[in-house]
Design a protein around this motif. Structure first.
Motif, PDB file in Angstrom:
ATOM      1  N   UNK A 116       0.832  -1.204   0.000  1.00  9.87           N
ATOM      2  CA  UNK A 116       0.000   0.000   0.000  1.00  9.87           C
ATOM      3  C   UNK A 116       0.868   1.257   0.000  1.00  9.87           C
ATOM      4  N   UNK A 117       1.936   1.246   0.791  1.00 15.14           N
ATOM      5  CA  UNK A 117       2.834   2.409   0.812  1.00 15.14           C
ATOM      6  C   UNK A 117       3.464   2.652  -0.545  1.00 15.14           C
ATOM      7  N   UNK A 118       3.873   1.574  -1.237  1.00 11.56           N
ATOM      8  CA  UNK A 118       4.452   1.716  -2.571  1.00 11.56           C
ATOM      9  C   UNK A 118       3.411   2.234  -3.557  1.00 11.56           C
ATOM     10  N   UNK A 119       2.191   1.720  -3.455  1.00  9.84           N
ATOM     11  CA  UNK A 119       1.103   2.149  -4.333  1.00  9.84           C
ATOM     12  C   UNK A 119       0.819   3.647  -4.165  1.00  9.84           C
ATOM     13  N   UNK A 120       0.703   4.098  -2.922  1.00  4.28           N
ATOM     14  CA  UNK A 120       0.455   5.522  -2.666  1.00  4.28           C
ATOM     15  C   UNK A 120       1.613   6.377  -3.161  1.00  4.28           C
ATOM     16  N   UNK A 121       2.848   5.882  -2.947  1.00  2.00           N
ATOM     17  CA  UNK A 121       4.029   6.642  -3.375  1.00  2.00           C
ATOM     18  C   UNK A 121       4.050   6.824  -4.889  1.00  2.00           C
ATOM     19  N   UNK A 122       3.665   5.769  -5.629  1.00  2.00           N
ATOM     20  CA  UNK A 122       3.646   5.861  -7.087  1.00  2.00           C
ATOM     21  C   UNK A 122       2.626   6.880  -7.560  1.00  2.00           C
ATOM     22  N   UNK A 123       1.500   6.976  -6.865  1.00  2.00           N
ATOM     23  CA  UNK A 123       0.499   7.974  -7.228  1.00  2.00           C
ATOM     24  C   UNK A 123       0.983   9.396  -6.938  1.00  2.00           C
ATOM     25  N   UNK A 124       1.946   9.535  -6.027  1.00  2.00           N
ATOM     26  CA  UNK A 124       2.456  10.865  -5.698  1.00  2.00           C
ATOM     27  C   UNK A 124       3.579  11.334  -6.594  1.00  2.00           C
ATOM     28  N   UNK A 125       4.079  10.458  -7.482  1.00  2.00           N
ATOM     29  CA  UNK A 125       5.172  10.842  -8.372  1.00  2.00           C
ATOM     30  C   UNK A 125       4.658  11.633  -9.568  1.00  2.00           C
ATOM     31  N   UNK A 126       5.564  12.307 -10.225  1.00  2.00           N
ATOM     32  CA  UNK A 126       5.208  13.162 -11.357  1.00  2.00           C
ATOM     33  C   UNK A 126       4.801  12.340 -12.572  1.00  2.00           C
ATOM     34  N   UNK A 127       4.092  13.000 -13.492  1.00  2.00           N
ATOM     35  CA  UNK A 127       3.671  12.338 -14.717  1.00  2.00           C
ATOM     36  C   UNK A 127       4.870  11.893 -15.544  1.00  2.00           C
ATOM     37  N   UNK A 128       5.948  12.665 -15.481  1.00  2.00           N
ATOM     38  CA  UNK A 128       7.140  12.327 -16.257  1.00  2.00           C
ATOM     39  C   UNK A 128       7.669  10.942 -15.883  1.00  2.00           C
TER      40      UNK A 128
END
Length: 389
Positions: A116-128
């Motif tokens: 879950x932490x990895x999933x949330x972190x990926x959503x917080x990264x930039x579109x690039x």
């Protein structure tokens, strides 16, 4: 080993310890008392299982001594010893199974939190970041990482740790029942066995990697050739394709033979260490029996303990490989957590307060990647409190 290879090994070991440190808070969460209690209960059951395992040969020794000397035989069958022996055998299995059941929630909760932490972190990264990555690759990294955590916990907590506890208990019992030399000889044999197994297994890993690589290469060539069957027939390249496939199979054959041969070397070395240790300890115990200082049961006890120790150690090479693979699988997932977003809020950033201002785009052209323009000469305005689509 050259400097580059040495640096790579140091980097790998640094990551492995880093992965273990990253996983530790999920196994002992500060805010979840229930999980902490489960960890303590699992450790207690693990210790109970090993105490029962170590106690079984002691009762067996007592029965051997009792039955080997007819003068000491009681009038009735020694049901107490026999029942106790059976109860300890049952306790060994029961404690281990209860430990697995109690710890299952701890392991699955840790996997859930990390994923879950990895999933949330990926959503917080930039579109690039996402434009440069394949979604399937990210999904596989999370899947392999969570599987790696499960494998790591299974083998490290339920194989390595219990074996170390059993080695400690057995050395203590041999010291208490006989002398410190029995414990020293046992410890030397076990350490030699472990060191030899880890060194040879680490050396054998290169052959296993070559097998995986050449197997993938042969499989790829076969599939590509069959998918393009018409093209191969048009150019009459059947022999060429067969030669390419055979070359890949030949490389796999060489790697496979080297892997099997090195496994034989590993098994022979392990058997030599076990046999030497048994011979030394049985010679010591046999001399004690001849001098009348030890009983036949003592002789059996020493032999039983050493053989009992080598049963879990026999899988050490396999366990070591699985742990190394689990850490490698976790590397990709924890590596994603180290990626930082291009734009981040500063520490203690105040919330954005709506104001009377308006937003205006005046001939805006924008791209994350120069090869792919997102906006081209866009102009529009958004009044305060309004939405524009």
């Amino acid at each position: 080993m050259n400097t580059a290879a040495s640096a790579a090994v140091q980097s790998r070991r640094s990551f492995e310890w880093g992965a273990l440190r990253s996983l530790a808070p999920h196994l002992w969460p500060a805010t979840d008392i229930g999980i902490r209690l489960r960890v303590l209960a699992a450790l207690a059951l693990l210790t109970g299982a090993k105490l029962a395992t170590v106690a079984v040969p002691i009762l067996y020794k007592d029965m051997v001594d009792l039955f080997s000397n007819p003068q000491n035989l009681p009038v009735t069958l020694p049901l107490g010893l026999i029942v106790g022996y059976g109860v300890l055998r049952i306790a060994t299995i029961a404690f281990a199974e209860l430990r697995d059941a109690v710890f299952a929630k701890v392991a699955q909760r840790a996997i859930r939190r990390v994923a879950l932490g990895t999933f949330k972190h990926l959503h917080g990264l930039s579109l690039a970041f996402h434009l440069e990555r394949q979604t399937g690759g990210l999904s596989r990294a999370i899947e392999r990482g969570t599987t790696g955590i499960d494998t790591l916990l299974t083998f490290m907590l339920f194989n390595i740790v219990p074996t170390l506890i059993e080695i400690t208990l057995v050395c203590g019992v041999l010291w208490a029942f006989f002398s410190v030399w029995y414990a020293i000889v046992t410890l030397i044999c076990v350490i030699g066995y472990i060191a030899y197994t880890l060194l040879v297994t680490e050396w054998r890993l290169k052959y296993r990697r070559q097998m995986n690589e050449t197997d993938q290469e042969a499989n790829t060539r076969a599939i590509d050739s069959l998918l393009n069957y018409e093209t191969v027939k048009y150019f009459g390249n059947e022999s060429y394709e067969a030669d390419r496939f055979d070359q890949a199979l030949a490389r796999y054959e060489r790697a496979s033979v080297a892997s099997k041969s090195s496994l034989s070397l590993l098994n022979i070395g392990q058997a030599t260490i076990v046999g030497t240790g048994l011979a030394v300890l049985m010679s010591m115990a046999g001399s004690g029996v001849m001098r009348g200082q030890l009983s036949v049961g003592d002789f059996v006890l020493v032999n039983t303990y050493l053989i009992q120790l080598y049963i879990p150690l026999n899988f050490l090479g396999f366990v070591y490989r699985e742990i190394k693979q689990a850490l490698t699988d976790m590397e990709s997932m924890f590596g994603l957590m180290d990626v930082r977003a291009d734009v981040e809020d500063p520490p203690n950033a105040p919330p954005l307060v709506p104001g009377p201002g308006a937003v205006e785009f005046d001939h805006v052209t924008f791209a994350y990647d120069p090869r792919r323009t997102i906006l081209t000469d866009v102009s529009f305005s958004v009044p305060a409190g309004k939405r524009v689509a």
